[in-house]
Design a protein around this motif. Structure first.
Motif, mmCIF file in Angstrom:
data_model
loop_
_atom_site.group_PDB
_atom_site.id
_atom_site.type_symbol
_atom_site.label_atom_id
_atom_site.label_comp_id
_atom_site.label_asym_id
_atom_site.label_seq_id
_atom_site.Cartn_x
_atom_site.Cartn_y
_atom_site.Cartn_z
ATOM 1 N N ILE A 105 0.837 -1.204 0.000
ATOM 2 C CA ILE A 105 0.000 0.000 0.000
ATOM 3 C C ILE A 105 0.872 1.254 0.000
ATOM 4 O O ILE A 105 0.614 2.213 -0.745
ATOM 5 N N MET A 106 1.936 1.261 0.814
ATOM 6 C CA MET A 106 2.819 2.427 0.842
ATOM 7 C C MET A 106 3.552 2.592 -0.481
ATOM 8 O O MET A 106 3.737 3.726 -0.959
ATOM 9 N N SER A 107 3.977 1.498 -1.086
ATOM 10 C CA SER A 107 4.692 1.574 -2.364
ATOM 11 C C SER A 107 3.786 2.103 -3.470
ATOM 12 O O SER A 107 4.188 2.985 -4.245
ATOM 13 N N ILE A 139 1.971 6.569 -6.919
ATOM 14 C CA ILE A 139 0.897 7.453 -7.404
ATOM 15 C C ILE A 139 1.198 8.902 -7.041
ATOM 16 O O ILE A 139 0.976 9.816 -7.843
ATOM 17 N N LEU A 140 1.734 9.124 -5.857
ATOM 18 C CA LEU A 140 2.103 10.476 -5.429
ATOM 19 C C LEU A 140 3.174 11.059 -6.337
ATOM 20 O O LEU A 140 3.071 12.212 -6.793
ATOM 21 N N LEU A 141 4.194 10.282 -6.628
ATOM 22 C CA LEU A 141 5.260 10.738 -7.519
ATOM 23 C C LEU A 141 4.723 10.996 -8.927
ATOM 24 O O LEU A 141 5.067 12.008 -9.559
ATOM 25 N N PHE A 142 3.874 10.111 -9.417
ATOM 26 C CA PHE A 142 3.261 10.278 -10.733
ATOM 27 C C PHE A 142 2.455 11.570 -10.799
ATOM 28 O O PHE A 142 2.508 12.312 -11.782
ATOM 29 N N SER A 174 -3.871 13.500 -4.145
ATOM 30 C CA SER A 174 -4.625 13.174 -2.930
ATOM 31 C C SER A 174 -4.777 11.664 -2.755
ATOM 32 O O SER A 174 -4.684 11.149 -1.635
ATOM 33 N N LEU A 175 -4.988 10.941 -3.853
ATOM 34 C CA LEU A 175 -5.111 9.487 -3.776
ATOM 35 C C LEU A 175 -3.804 8.852 -3.303
ATOM 36 O O LEU A 175 -3.791 7.989 -2.410
ATOM 37 N N GLY A 176 -2.690 9.285 -3.878
ATOM 38 C CA GLY A 176 -1.397 8.737 -3.479
ATOM 39 C C GLY A 176 -1.045 9.066 -2.040
ATOM 40 O O GLY A 176 -0.532 8.221 -1.304
ATOM 41 N N LEU A 177 -1.341 10.295 -1.629
ATOM 42 C CA LEU A 177 -1.060 10.684 -0.251
ATOM 43 C C LEU A 177 -1.924 9.898 0.729
ATOM 44 O O LEU A 177 -1.440 9.466 1.787
#
Length: 137
Positions: free
Chosen positions: A58-60, A65-68, A98-101
């Motif tokens: 989940i963290m990966s 997604i956050l980096l993307f 927001s989804l990645g965070l």
């Protein structure tokens, strides 16, 4: 294979009691398959990867997604794009951000919860063994 080729022994009337035996049972153990329903009765030690696999994944995924989203948002402002492309990237970037965070934070919060659960389980096993020691005397 059609119904005509099946032997008569395999055909069961739906109103007979044997038909109920053939239906899968819907017990609590078969309905609730999650991290909470892992076997409490077995004491086989699990490796750290088996314990922390889900939060790490989940963290990966959240970090990716956050980096993307950061890359998409930066590209939207750096590149000279048409108004339509700019507005789309301007909306999609913060959404993925927001989804990645959210996924990253969920994974980070999950790790201490698992640690606390493991400590509680060790303490519970110790108390159970202590109780059985005194009750067998």
């Amino acid at each position: 294979m059609t119904m005509e080729t099946l032997p008569k022994v395999l055909e069961v009337d739906e109103k007979s009691p044997e038909a109920n035996d053939l239906l899968p049972s819907q017990t609590a153990s078969s309905l609730c398959i999650s991290s909470r329903s892992e076997s409490v009765w077995t004491t086989t030690p699990r490796s750290n990867w088996e314990i922390y696999r889900k939060p790490i994944v989940i963290m990966s995924v959240g970090g990716a997604i956050l980096l993307f989203s950061v890359v998409i948002t930066c590209l939207a402002y750096i590149l000279k794009l048409s108004k339509k492309s700019f507005s789309i990237l301007k909306m999609v970037g913060p959404g993925f951000l927001s989804l990645g965070l959210m996924m990253l934070v969920c994974g980070l919060v999950w790790v201490p919860i698992i640690k606390k659960k493991q400590r509680h389980r060790k303490k519970s096993n110790f108390l159970r063994s202590l109780k059985s020691f005194f009750l067998t005397r």
